[in-house]
Scaffold this motif. Structure first.
Motif, PDB file in Angstrom:
ATOM      1  N   ALA A   1     -10.248  10.253   3.123  1.00  0.00           N
ATOM      2  CA  ALA A   1      -9.440  11.433   2.807  1.00  0.00           C
ATOM      3  C   ALA A   1      -9.912  12.693   3.535  1.00  0.00           C
ATOM      4  O   ALA A   1      -9.102  13.421   4.108  1.00  0.00           O
TER       5      ALA A   1
ATOM      6  N   THR B   1      -9.424  12.367   7.420  1.00  0.00           N
ATOM      7  CA  THR B   1      -8.006  12.315   7.776  1.00  0.00           C
ATOM      8  C   THR B   1      -7.349  13.685   7.627  1.00  0.00           C
ATOM      9  O   THR B   1      -6.594  14.117   8.503  1.00  0.00           O
ATOM     10  N   THR B   2      -7.625  14.377   6.529  1.00  0.00           N
ATOM     11  CA  THR B   2      -7.006  15.689   6.332  1.00  0.00           C
ATOM     12  C   THR B   2      -7.548  16.711   7.340  1.00  0.00           C
ATOM     13  O   THR B   2      -6.816  17.600   7.782  1.00  0.00           O
TER      14      THR B   2
ATOM     15  N   ALA C   1      -8.474  15.966  10.410  1.00  0.00           N
ATOM     16  CA  ALA C   1      -7.768  15.641  11.660  1.00  0.00           C
ATOM     17  C   ALA C   1      -6.351  16.218  11.624  1.00  0.00           C
ATOM     18  O   ALA C   1      -5.851  16.740  12.628  1.00  0.00           O
ATOM     19  N   LEU C   2      -5.730  16.142  10.455  1.00  0.00           N
ATOM     20  CA  LEU C   2      -4.374  16.686  10.304  1.00  0.00           C
ATOM     21  C   LEU C   2      -4.385  18.211  10.493  1.00  0.00           C
ATOM     22  O   LEU C   2      -3.499  18.778  11.141  1.00  0.00           O
TER      23      LEU C   2
ATOM     24  N   PHE D   1      -3.354   7.930   6.463  1.00  0.00           N
ATOM     25  CA  PHE D   1      -3.751   8.552   5.199  1.00  0.00           C
ATOM     26  C   PHE D   1      -3.170   7.774   4.018  1.00  0.00           C
ATOM     27  O   PHE D   1      -3.861   7.467   3.047  1.00  0.00           O
TER      28      PHE D   1
ATOM     29  N   ALA E   1      -6.589   6.079   3.517  1.00  0.00           N
ATOM     30  CA  ALA E   1      -7.455   7.116   2.956  1.00  0.00           C
ATOM     31  C   ALA E   1      -7.335   7.228   1.444  1.00  0.00           C
ATOM     32  O   ALA E   1      -8.312   7.461   0.745  1.00  0.00           O
TER      33      ALA E   1
END
Lengths: 244, 158
Positions: free
Chosen positions: A106, A109-110, A112-113, B40, B44
């Motif tokens: 999490a 990934t966030t 990277a976003l 995600f 994720a």
């Protein structure tokens, strides 16, 4: 002056980060990456928040000053730079501690976003049009993009993550970190904040010059051409043969 | 009368590329955002199951490929013929793990890990081990008492 302070703070960071601060019981020497990884993402958060504040000020003030737009753009550029640094040193740290460079968890990934979103913001700024068109559309995107920051910060609590929970900004207010390590982290935050402040001032000024150049470029070119023609009347007969 | 005729400037190709580049970057950003969001949603969210949730929680069935979190039990690590065997525990539930090779990172006893793999006759055969270090930072050799507490680790403390 700000630049000198930034250099001094960076020297302090090198001394504390690589010298005075101790190794960690579990992570050993690799813990020193912390002093770059955490300050860069905090400064990136601040940069993006300031982008949003400047964007909102441009949009909702009566004057619609382009100065706020230029600051927003400069701050976002530096935010992207610092998030990029966070991701790179984080991957190196991950390899040393987790055993892998990257995982789709999490927090990673966030983050990277967030990185990709602000690259999009910078691309939107360069789509063309007059400065006020650019300022309006990028201000809207700057205000929307900043909403990702709480998601990134709280991702480790909202979902199960390989990334550890916050050490300093904990909800219970307890900081479980060795004193010298905490001080080194503080030096890192000061150093990167000064670097940000120094760069954002200069970058805002460069963006002002770019706008100024495109706004007055034609008039200046005509003036320059006229001056050249008056200086060298003989060259008029061969106008258009030399480089402009 | 001065000649103010603009000089010819060879800018063939420069303007279109200047306009297209941001659009290309935007398209790449949208594509990358899509990939990240997909990852995600598929990976994720619910990154792992805790060892005590195997067979108890939805999505943590023994029949499927899993990622299991637990603390490496004190004294359980053994390496034989290239296979590292250990047990991980969470809330007093232990899972035996076999991993081909040596786990990387700061793997050791009493540290929380996430193991990727699948169950095979009651043993979790891992093909990847990730160390999930805590958010506490303690100076090495700074506190003998802390060191002693660490040695007597309690499983499933994360």
């Amino acid at each position: 002056m700000l630049g000198v302070l930034a250099i001094i703070a960076t020297a302090w960071l090198v001394a504390f980060g690589l010298g005075f601060s101790p190794a960690d019981r579990d992570q050993e020497e690799s813990v020193r990456i912390l002093y770059v990884h955490v300050p860069t993402i905090w400064v990136a958060y601040v940069a993006f928040i300031l982008t949003a504040v400047a964007s909102g000020t441009y949009l909702f003030s009566k004057k619609h000053s382009l100065g706020f737009d230029r600051f927003a753009g400069a701050s976002a550029e530096l935010g992207v730079l610092f998030v990029g640094l966070t991701l790179i040193v984080g991957a190196l740290w991950g390899r040393l501690t987790w055993g892998v460079f990257w995982q789709w968890d999490a927090r990673l990934t966030t983050t990277a976003l967030l990185f990709v979103t602000y690259i999009g913001y910078l691309a939107v700024r360069r789509l063309g049009g007059d400065p006020h068109q650019r300022a309006r559309r990028s201000a809207v995107m700057g205000l929307l993009s900043v909403l990702l920051i709480p998601l990134v910060h709280w991702s480790v609590r909202l979902w199960r993550s390989l990334h550890q929970d916050a050490t300093v900004l904990r909800p219970d207010g307890q900081v479980k970190m060795d004193g010298l390590m905490l001080f080194s982290l503080f030096v890192g935050v000061v150093a990167f904040s000064l670097i940000y402040a120094w760069l954002v001032i200069h970058r805002t000024r460069v963006l002002w010059m770019e706008d100024h150049e495109s706004e007055y470029g034609l008039e200046a070119a005509v003036e320059q051409r006229r001056a050249e023609a008056l200086e060298t009347p003989s060259s008029n007969s061969t106008g258009g043969k030399t480089d402009g | 009368m001065t000649d103010l005729t603009p000089r010819p400037v060879d800018d063939s190709g420069s303007r279109p590329s200047r306009r297209i580049l941001p659009l290309v970057v935007l398209a790449l950003v949208v594509a990358a955002g899509g990939v990240i969001l997909t990852q995600f949603l598929t990976s994720a969210v619910d990154y792992y199951c805790n060892a005590d949730e195997i067979g108890q929680r939805s999505g943590c069935d023994e029949e499927r490929r899993l990622r299991i979190q637990g603390t490496v039990t004190d004294g359980s690590v053994a390496v034989e013929r290239g296979v590292t065997s250990f047990t991980i525990a969470f809330n007093d539930v232990t899972v035996p793990v076999h991993y081909e090779g040596e786990p990387g990172g700061i793997f050791k006893e009493c540290i929380p890990v996430v193991v990727h793999g699948q169950f095979d006759r009651g043993v979790f055969r891992g093909d990847r081990v990730e160390v999930k270090h805590s958010n506490e930072y303690v100076a090495v050799n700074s506190d003998r008492l802390t060191e002693a507490e660490f040695e007597g680790c309690e499983p499933g403390s994360t």
